[in-house]
Design a protein around this motif. Structure first.
Motif, PDB file in Angstrom:
ATOM      1  N   VAL A 388      -2.759   2.977  -5.369  1.00 15.03           N
ATOM      2  CA  VAL A 388      -4.003   2.547  -6.007  1.00 15.03           C
ATOM      3  C   VAL A 388      -4.412   1.168  -5.499  1.00 15.03           C
ATOM      4  O   VAL A 388      -5.595   0.899  -5.249  1.00 15.03           O
ATOM      5  N   LEU A 389      -3.418   0.278  -5.311  1.00 16.00           N
ATOM      6  CA  LEU A 389      -3.716  -1.060  -4.798  1.00 16.00           C
ATOM      7  C   LEU A 389      -4.247  -0.984  -3.369  1.00 16.00           C
ATOM      8  O   LEU A 389      -5.205  -1.683  -3.011  1.00 16.00           O
ATOM      9  N   GLU A 390      -3.635  -0.152  -2.558  1.00 19.50           N
ATOM     10  CA  GLU A 390      -4.127   0.016  -1.188  1.00 19.50           C
ATOM     11  C   GLU A 390      -5.538   0.615  -1.195  1.00 19.50           C
ATOM     12  O   GLU A 390      -6.380   0.243  -0.369  1.00 19.50           O
ATOM     13  N   LEU A 391      -5.780   1.531  -2.123  1.00 18.77           N
ATOM     14  CA  LEU A 391      -7.131   2.089  -2.264  1.00 18.77           C
ATOM     15  C   LEU A 391      -8.120   0.995  -2.638  1.00 18.77           C
ATOM     16  O   LEU A 391      -9.227   0.927  -2.088  1.00 18.77           O
ATOM     17  N   GLU A 418     -13.263   0.168 -13.018  1.00 18.27           N
ATOM     18  CA  GLU A 418     -12.733   1.410 -13.581  1.00 18.27           C
ATOM     19  C   GLU A 418     -11.361   1.720 -12.982  1.00 18.27           C
ATOM     20  O   GLU A 418     -10.428   2.101 -13.692  1.00 18.27           O
ATOM     21  N   ILE A 419     -11.255   1.574 -11.679  1.00 19.26           N
ATOM     22  CA  ILE A 419      -9.978   1.841 -11.017  1.00 19.26           C
ATOM     23  C   ILE A 419      -8.924   0.829 -11.443  1.00 19.26           C
ATOM     24  O   ILE A 419      -7.732   1.137 -11.486  1.00 19.26           O
ATOM     25  N   ARG A 420      -9.384  -0.407 -11.766  1.00 19.12           N
ATOM     26  CA  ARG A 420      -8.432  -1.417 -12.234  1.00 19.12           C
ATOM     27  C   ARG A 420      -7.722  -0.952 -13.506  1.00 19.12           C
ATOM     28  O   ARG A 420      -6.501  -1.143 -13.659  1.00 19.12           O
ATOM     29  N   THR A 426      -1.058   2.841 -14.175  1.00 17.30           N
ATOM     30  CA  THR A 426       0.045   3.214 -13.275  1.00 17.30           C
ATOM     31  C   THR A 426       1.103   2.120 -13.232  1.00 17.30           C
ATOM     32  O   THR A 426       2.307   2.411 -13.140  1.00 17.30           O
ATOM     33  N   LEU A 427       0.658   0.856 -13.305  1.00 18.17           N
ATOM     34  CA  LEU A 427       1.637  -0.238 -13.362  1.00 18.17           C
ATOM     35  C   LEU A 427       2.477  -0.141 -14.633  1.00 18.17           C
ATOM     36  O   LEU A 427       3.702  -0.341 -14.598  1.00 18.17           O
ATOM     37  N   LEU A 428       1.819   0.143 -15.743  1.00 16.37           N
ATOM     38  CA  LEU A 428       2.554   0.254 -17.008  1.00 16.37           C
ATOM     39  C   LEU A 428       3.586   1.369 -16.942  1.00 16.37           C
ATOM     40  O   LEU A 428       4.730   1.215 -17.423  1.00 16.37           O
ATOM     41  N   LYS A 429       3.208   2.485 -16.318  1.00 14.97           N
ATOM     42  CA  LYS A 429       4.175   3.582 -16.184  1.00 14.97           C
ATOM     43  C   LYS A 429       5.332   3.188 -15.271  1.00 14.97           C
ATOM     44  O   LYS A 429       6.493   3.506 -15.538  1.00 14.97           O
TER      45      LYS A 429
END
Length: 723
Positions: A388-391, A418-420, A426-429
Motif C-alpha cells: 500500500v505504501l509503494e502504491l 482514502e487509501i491512507r 493494514t498497519l494495525l493488522k
C-alpha cells in the motif's frame, strides 16, 4: 448638218465626251457613255455620227503616219534579215551555254536542296529545343514528384503537385503527356492520403506499445526532480536553522551525504535527460497533419486521431485483473497512463488544432474518474502495508508527473486520504501480529541487568527513570519485562510507518501531526488494547504473568508522554496547540490493568477452589489432629508467596486481591459447613475446623499485604466465628 437639226450646244458636248473617252482610263468610260443616253432625244445617233467622223479622222492620221514611217520599217526588216543568221548562231550558243549551265547547276541544285533540307531540320530542331525547354521543367518537376513519393516525402510531394498545377502545367497543357500527368495527380493524392494514414496507424500502434517506456521515463525524471528539490530544501532549512521534522534515525552527517549524492546524480543525469521527442518519432503525425491540411481535409484527420486516441485511452485505463498483487502491476498501469498523456501534451503544444486544451481536459477528467475507480477497487484487496505504501508513492509520483504537464490532480490526493485509512488498517493488522509475537516471546519476568552497557542499551530504547534503581549495584533487575521496550520501539516504528504515508501529500505539519496522533491512538486503543485483553484471557497466563502484565502496562502508560514528545519532534507542532489530539494511552493501559486485575482475582479464587477441593474433613472424628489441615497450610503458603509477588503491584491492587482471596476462602469454608449433604458434625471435627480457622486468622493478622488498617483483613473470617 442643218438637216439633222442639230442644236447649237450639241456638237461641243459630243466633242467633250470624245475627248474624255480618249484621255481617261477605260474604267471610267462607263459613266461618260451613260451621259450620252441621258441627253436629248436622238443624241445617241448624233453621237455615233460624231464618233464615226472622229474615227475617220484618226484613220487618216494613222495612214499619214504609216506612209511617213514605211521606209524606215522596210529598212528595219532588211536589217533583221541580215542579223537572222547571227541570231541563229547566238541561239545555238545560248542553247549550248544553257545546257552547260544546266549541267553545272544540277550539283548546285542538289547541294541547295540539301541546304534547304538542313535549314528545315535546323529550324525544326530549334523549334523542338524551344518546346523541350518549355517541357523540361514540367518533366523535371514530375520526376521530382516521383522521387519524393519514392522517398516518402509526401508533404513536399503535395507542394510539388501544387506548383505543377499552378505554374508548369498551364505552359504545356496542349500536350498529351501533360493531360496524362494531370489525370494522374488525383490518384497520387489519394495514395498519399492512404499511405500517410497507414503511417499514422503504425505510429498509434507504436506509441500504444511504448507508452509505458515513455511514462516510466517521465515519472523517473519527475521523481529525480522532486528528490533534488526536497534535498535542496532540507539543506536550506538546516542552513537557516529550520527543520521540517526531526528524524532521529538520520543524523545531520547523513543528510549532508544524501544531499551531496543527490547533486552528483543530478550532474550525471544532466546529459542523459530524455524527452518524449527522444523516445518517440512524431514525424508521422506532423506529416499526416500537414498532408491533410494541404488537401483541405484537416477536420477528417483531427476527428480520426481523436477517436483513435480515445479508444487507446480506454485500453490503457483498463487494468489487469491481478494488478493488486504486485507493485509492478500498479507501476505498469501508471506508466502507460503517464505515457499516453505525455504524448497528448506534446501533440497539444507542437501542433495547432490537432488536439485542444479542452479536449485534453475532457480526456483527463474521463481518465481520472476511471483511475480513481480502479484504484479504489484494487487497493481494497491490498493487505500488505508495504504494498500500500509503494502504491501511495507511485500515486504521488504519478500525480506530480502529470501535474508538471498541467493536468489537475487534486482528486488523486483526495483518493490518497482514502487509501491512507486503508493503509492504517493494514498497519494495525500487521502490528497486531507484531504485538502477539512480542507477547508470545516474553518470559514475563523482570529484565536482568548485569552491566552498565546493558542498562544504557535498554534506556536508550525505552524512557525508564528510577533514581533508586540507578543507585543499586549490578547485577540488578528492571521492574518491567522484555516486552515493554519492544512494544515501545514498535509503537515508534508504527509512527514512522504512518509518517511515510503522510509524506509528499502536500499537507501542512498540523494536518500531519493530527494524522500521526489519530493513527497512534488507533494503534493503542484498538490493536494493542485488543492484544493485551486477549493475552490476559489466555489460559496459560498465570498469576505471576498477570502481575507482570499490570507492571508492564504501568510503565507503558508512563511512556505515553514520551511518545507525544516524539510526534512533536517529528512535526514541530506543540502539544499546547488548541487542536492537537492527545494520545489515549492512559485509558488504554488502565483498561488493560483493570482487566488483568479482574483476571487476577478470578484466577486467585480458582486456585483457592483447587486447594479447597483437596480438603478431606472427617466430620465424625472424635479427636482433632492437633494441627491445621494440610491443604489449608499449603494454600496459606501459596497465598504468602503470591502476595509476596504482589508487592510490585500498586497498593490498592494488592490489598484488593488479598481481601478478595480471604473473603473467597472464608466463603468456601462456610459452604463446607453449610453443605446440605452434611448431616452431622462431631466435636472433634469442629475442633479440627477451628484449628484451620485459627490459621486463616493468623495469616490475616500477619499482614501478608501491607496497608491494611487494624484487623480489617481478619474481619473476612468473622462470619466463620459467628457460625
Amino acid at each position: 448638218m442643218a438637216e439633222i437639226g442639230e442644236g447649237p450646244g450639241t456638237v461641243p458636248e459630243h466633242e467633250r465626251i470624245l475627248q474624255e473617252i480618249q484621255s481617261t482610263d477605260t474604267a471610267c468610260v462607263g459613266p461618260t457613255l451613260r451621259s450620252v443616253y441621258d441627253d436629248q432625244p436622238n443624241a445617241h445617233k448624233k453621237f455615233m455620227e460624231k464618233l464615226d467622223a472622229c474615227i475617220r479622222n484618226h484613220d487618216k492620221e494613222i495612214e499619214k503616219m504609216c506612209n511617213f514611217h514605211h521606209q524606215g520599217f522596210v529598212d528595219a526588216i532588211t536589217e533583221l534579215l541580215k542579223v537572222r543568221t547571227d541570231a541563229e548562231k547566238l541561239k545555238v550558243q545560248v542553247t549550248d551555254t544553257n545546257r552547260r549551265f544546266q549541267d553545272a547547276g544540277k550539283e548546285v541544285i542538289v547541294q541547295t536542296e540539301d541546304i534547304i533540307r538542313c535549314r528545315i531540320q535546323q529550324r525544326n530542331i530549334t523549334t523542338v529545343v524551344e518546346k523541350l525547354q518549355l517541357c523540361l521543367p514540367v518533366l523535371e518537376m514530375y520526376s521530382k514528384l516521383k522521387e519524393q513519393m519514392s522517398t516518402k516525402r509526401y508533404y513536399s510531394a503535395l507542394k510539388t503537385m501544387e506548383q505543377l498545377e499552378n505554374v508548369y502545367f498551364p505552359r504545356v497543357s496542349q500536350y498529351r503527356f501533360c493531360q496524362l500527368m494531370i489525370e494522374n495527380l488525383p490518384k497520387l493524392r489519394e495514395d498519399i492520403k492512404e499511405i500517410s494514414m497507414s503511417d499514422l496507424k503504425d505510429f498509434l500502434e507504436s506509441i500504444r506499445k511504448h507508452s509505458d517506456k515513455i511514462g516510466e521515463t517521465a515519472m523517473k525524471q519527475a521523481q529525480q526532480q522532486k528528490i533534488f528539490t526536497v534535498t535542496l530544501q532540507k539543506q536550506n532549512n538546516v542552513k537557516f536553522g529550520k527543520t521540517m521534522y526531526i528524524n532521529d534515525r538520520i543524523p545531520e552527517e547523513r543528510n549532508e551525504i544524501v544531499l551531496k549524492h543527490a547533486f552528483e546524480e543530478e550532474d550525471e543525469n544532466e546529459e542523459e535527460v530524455l524527452t518524449v521527442q527522444d523516445l518517440v518519432d512524431f514525424s508521422p503525425v506532423y506529416q499526416c497533419l500537414h498532408i491533410y491540411s494541404v488537401l483541405g481535409d484537416e477536420e477528417t484527420f483531427e476527428n480520426y486521431y481523436r477517436k483513435q486516441r480515445k479508444k487507446q485511452a480506454r485500453l490503457v485505463l483498463q487494468p489487469q485483473s491481478n494488478m493488486h498483487e504486485t507493485v509492478d502491476g500498479y507501476r505498469r498501469y501508471f506508466t502507460q497512463i503517464v505515457g499516453f498523456f505525455v504524448v497528448e501534451d506534446h501533440i497539444l503544444h507542437v501542433t495547432q488544432g490537432l488536439v485542444t486544451r479542452a479536449y485534453t481536459d475532457e480526456l483527463w477528467n474521463m481518465a481520472l474518474s476511471k483511475i480513481i475507480a480502479v484504484l479504489r477497487a484494487h487497493s481494497s484487496y491490498c493487505t500488505d502495508p508495504d504494498l500500500v505504501l509503494e502504491l501511495k508513492n507511485l500515486i504521488v509520483i504519478f500525480a506530480d508527473t502529470l501535474q508538471g504537464y498541467g493536468f489537475p490532480v487534486n482528486r488523486l490526493f483526495d483518493l490518497l486520504f482514502e487509501i491512507r485509512d486503508q493503509y492504517n488498517e493494514t498497519l494495525l493488522k500487521k502490528w497486531a501480529g507484531v504485538f502477539r509475537d512480542i507477547f508470545e516471546e516474553d518470559n514475563y519476568s523482570p529484565i536482568p541487568i548485569v552491566s552498565e552497557e546493558e542498562y544504557k542499551a535498554i534506556i536508550s530504547k525505552f524512557p525508564f527513570q528510577d533514581p533508586d534503581l540507578e543507585k543499586q549495584p549490578f547485577p540488578k533487575k528492571l521492574p518491567m519485562s522484555q516486552s515493554v521496550p519492544h512494544i515501545y520501539i514498535q509503537v515508534k516504528e508504527f509512527i514512522y510507518a504512518s509518517l511515510k504515508f503522510s509524506e509528499s501529500l502536500h499537507r501542512s505539519s498540523t494536518e500531519i501531526d493530527d494524522m500521526l496522533r489519530k493513527s497512534t491512538n488507533l494503534l493503542l486503543t484498538r490493536t494493542l488494547s485488543s492484544c493485551l485483553l486477549n493475552l490476559i484471557k489466555k489460559p496459560h497466563i498465570g498469576l505471576t504473568e498477570l502481575v507482570q502484565i499490570i507492571i508492564n502496562t504501568t510503565h507503558l502508560e508512563q511512556a505515553c508522554k514520551y511518545l507525544e514528545d516524539f510526534i512533536t519532534n517529528i512535526t514541530n507542532i506543540s502539544q499546547e496547540t488548541v487542536h492537537t489530539t492527545r494520545l489515549y494511552g492512559l485509558s488504554t493501559f488502565k483498561d488493560a490493568r483493570h482487566a488483568a486485575e479482574g483476571e487476577i482475582y478470578t484466577k486467585l479464587n480458582q486456585k483457592i477452589d483447587e486447594f479447597v477441593q483437596l480438603a478431606d474433613y472427617d466430620w465424625t472424628m472424635s479427636e482433632p489432629d492437633g494441627r491445621a489441615s494440610g491443604y489449608l497450610m499449603d494454600l496459606i503458603n501459596f497465598l504468602r508467596s503470591i502476595f509476596q509477588v504482589f508487592t510490585h503491584l500498586p497498593g490498592k491492587v494488592a490489598q484488593t486481591a488479598c481481601m478478595s482471596a480471604c473473603q473467597h476462602l472464608s466463603t468456601s469454608l462456610m459452604q463446607m459447613l453449610l453443605d446440605s449433604e452434611l448431616k452431622q458434625i462431631s466435636m472433634g471435627a469442629v475442633q479440627q475446623f477451628n484449628l484451620d480457622v485459627i490459621q486463616c486468622e493468623l495469616f490475616a493478622s500477619s499482614e501478608p499485604v501491607p496497608g491494611f488498617q487494624g484487623d480489617t483483613l481478619q474481619l473476612a473470617f468473622i462470619d466463620l466465628r459467628q457460625d
